[in-house]
Scaffold this active site. Structure first.
Site, PDB file in Angstrom:
ATOM      1  N   VAL A  11      65.560 -25.763  65.916  1.00  0.00           N
ATOM      2  CA  VAL A  11      66.110 -26.976  66.712  1.00  0.00           C
ATOM      3  C   VAL A  11      65.729 -28.258  66.635  1.00  0.00           C
ATOM      4  O   VAL A  11      67.551 -28.987  66.018  1.00  0.00           O
ATOM      5  CB  VAL A  11      65.101 -26.780  68.611  1.00  0.00           C
ATOM      6  CG1 VAL A  11      65.648 -27.813  69.186  1.00  0.00           C
ATOM      7  CG2 VAL A  11      65.515 -25.773  68.575  1.00  0.00           C
ATOM      8  N   CYS A 237      62.418 -16.957  72.646  1.00  0.00           N
ATOM      9  CA  CYS A 237      62.438 -17.562  73.748  1.00  0.00           C
ATOM     10  C   CYS A 237      62.908 -16.851  75.021  1.00  0.00           C
ATOM     11  O   CYS A 237      61.858 -16.351  76.094  1.00  0.00           O
ATOM     12  CB  CYS A 237      63.983 -18.084  74.208  1.00  0.00           C
ATOM     13  SG  CYS A 237      64.842 -19.198  73.585  1.00  0.00           S
ATOM     14  N   ARG A 304      61.042 -12.573  65.550  1.00  0.00           N
ATOM     15  CA  ARG A 304      60.210 -13.402  65.555  1.00  0.00           C
ATOM     16  C   ARG A 304      60.086 -12.234  67.495  1.00  0.00           C
ATOM     17  O   ARG A 304      61.899 -12.701  67.863  1.00  0.00           O
ATOM     18  CB  ARG A 304      60.637 -14.791  66.245  1.00  0.00           C
ATOM     19  CG  ARG A 304      59.926 -15.141  65.410  1.00  0.00           C
ATOM     20  CD  ARG A 304      59.732 -17.011  65.342  1.00  0.00           C
ATOM     21  NE  ARG A 304      60.771 -17.639  65.682  1.00  0.00           N
ATOM     22  CZ  ARG A 304      61.195 -18.636  65.640  1.00  0.00           C
ATOM     23  NH1 ARG A 304      60.977 -19.687  66.046  1.00  0.00           N
ATOM     24  NH2 ARG A 304      62.212 -18.768  66.041  1.00  0.00           N
TER      25      ARG A 304
END
Ligand code: NAD
Length: 380
Positions: A11, A237, A304
């Site tokens: 990000v 997320c 991940r």
């Protein structure tokens, strides 16, 4: 504008790039030193020295917000970022949090902590990042951005900053609205993915082709949105953010049953996939099984929370001899990707464009496809 970004991961880097390309001067601070990624010595400084933050007008926090071992929010990186600001920023600035977290984080965990120590009366705003890795259609520029400051002054300055590179900024009434919206968006995906995963199990048991049903349902032009079944959810997320919402819900006495059930269904998919393979081929003991695609999604190298790891664990429990192939990831957990040949069974968890359908089919006489992208084989 003079911007400093705390955290130069996925990000932080993409924000730095957009900001520099649109006439801002950026300091990208990270605890880790890493390869330079943006060669613009005049307008971008990549640093591990927190003192380089001292000159910024705007400081953006873009640090990880994972779950701890009890699957509860771990805000330690945000706390350290606050300490970095307290120690190194001695003039009044705008602090923006882009890290995903529960409602109240900006107000209680960032502003209260920094003001408690520095008392400089900084401005504070929340603008949770929404970017979708690998999505070329929706970028920093054209993905609408949610934004709210703790004060109207903070909102106005944050608007000025994001207007330098975002087409559409949606101002909401409080930072808590922006923070909760981000969590709800990802919870919406998590719950719908769990629903379609449960449906895949129902339709298979009924001997009805799942994907044909989903395609048929998707012809309804209103009131339906298409989601696809898969081996679970990955990345940091969808498997993580709903648990942030569940955490605050439970703190205020609301049981977040949907979120918990959705987690259960999604986390149960690797075992379901392996059970479907065993149903087709019999015992997996000693079978040479190739897991194709260990990244959590197509054409990215991010592993991940990838469901492939859970599929591999399940296969090992059945005493299969497990290898993996991933043309984008290359090296994972100290191992390198296997070739696509010489296996009894191939389970396609993620399919990258770099691997052709025919090369995957040639890797083993039995292929189980979790992705719905390989024709004429067993799958979800
Ligand atoms: N990756 C995505 O697709 C995505 C999308 C939307 C939102 N987010 C959210 O954005 C935030 C950041 O995610 P990311 O994908 O960039 O994470 P990341 O793991 O790629 O990068 C985070 C970086 O922050 C650094 N860091 C950690 N603590 C630090 C500190 N105290 N000071 C300075 N640097 C520090 C790490 O070394 C790492 O380089 C998270 O809250 C995440 O949930 C991520």
């Amino acid at each position: 504008m003079k911007i400093a970004i705390i955290g130069q991961g996925f990000v932080g880097k993409s924000l730095a790039k957009s900001a520099v390309e649109n006439a801002n001067v950026v300091v990208g601070f990270d605890l880790k030193s890493m390869q330079p990624f943006l060669l613009d010595e005049k307008n971008y400084l990549q640093t591990t020295n927190p003192e380089d933050l001292s000159d910024a007008e705007v400081i953006v926090i873009a640090v990880p917000t994972p779950l701890n071992s009890e699957r509860k929010p771990d805000l330690s990186a945000i706390r350290i970022a606050c300490e970095t600001i307290i120690e190194n920023v001695k003039k009044r600035v705008l602090v923006i949090n882009e890290s995903t977290s529960y409602p109240g984080t900006l107000r209680n965990e960032i502003a209260a902590v920094i003001e408690g120590a520095s008392g400089l009366g900084h401005m504070y705003a929340a603008s949770p990042e929404r970017v979708d890795p690998g999505n070329e259609n929706w970028t920093q520029k054209n993905t609408p951005r949610l934004l709210a400051g703790l004060t109207s002054e903070a909102t106005a300055l944050a608007l000025k900053f994001y207007s330098t590179f975002c087409d559409q900024i949606i101002e909401v009434s409080t930072p808590e609205v922006a923070e909760a919206a981000k969590l709800f968006e990802n919870t919406f995906r998590q719950v719908n993915i769990a629903l379609v995963n449960e449906f895949a199990q129902i339709s298979n048991a009924l001997d009805i082709p799942t994907r044909e049903v989903l395609e048929a349902a998707a012809t309804k032009p209103f009131g339906f949105m298409s989601f696809q079944p898969g081996p679970g959810v990955g990345g940091h997320c969808i498997p993580v953010d709903p648990s942030y919402l569940a955490y605050v819900a439970e703190n205020v006495g609301v049981p977040a049953e949907f979120i918990k059930r959705a987690n259960q269904v999604n986390l149960g998919m690797p075992a379901y996939v392996v059970s479907r393979v065993a149903k087709d081929v019999g015992s997996l003991k000693g079978k040479k099984v190739l897991v194709v695609g260990v990244a959590y999604k197509t054409n990215v190298s991010d592993t991940r929370e990838a469901p492939a790891a859970l599929v591999i664990d399940e296969l090992k429990k059945q005493n299969a001899e497990v290898s993996w192939h991933d043309s984008v990831v290359g090296t994972w957990n100290g191992q390198t990707s296997s070739e696509l040949e010489g296996f009894d069974i191939a389970i396609v968890v993620t399919k990258h464009d770099a691997d052709s359908e025919s090369s995957i089919k040639a890797s083993a006489p039995y292929v189980f496809d979790c992705t719905g992208s390989i024709k004429g084989v067993a799958g979800l």
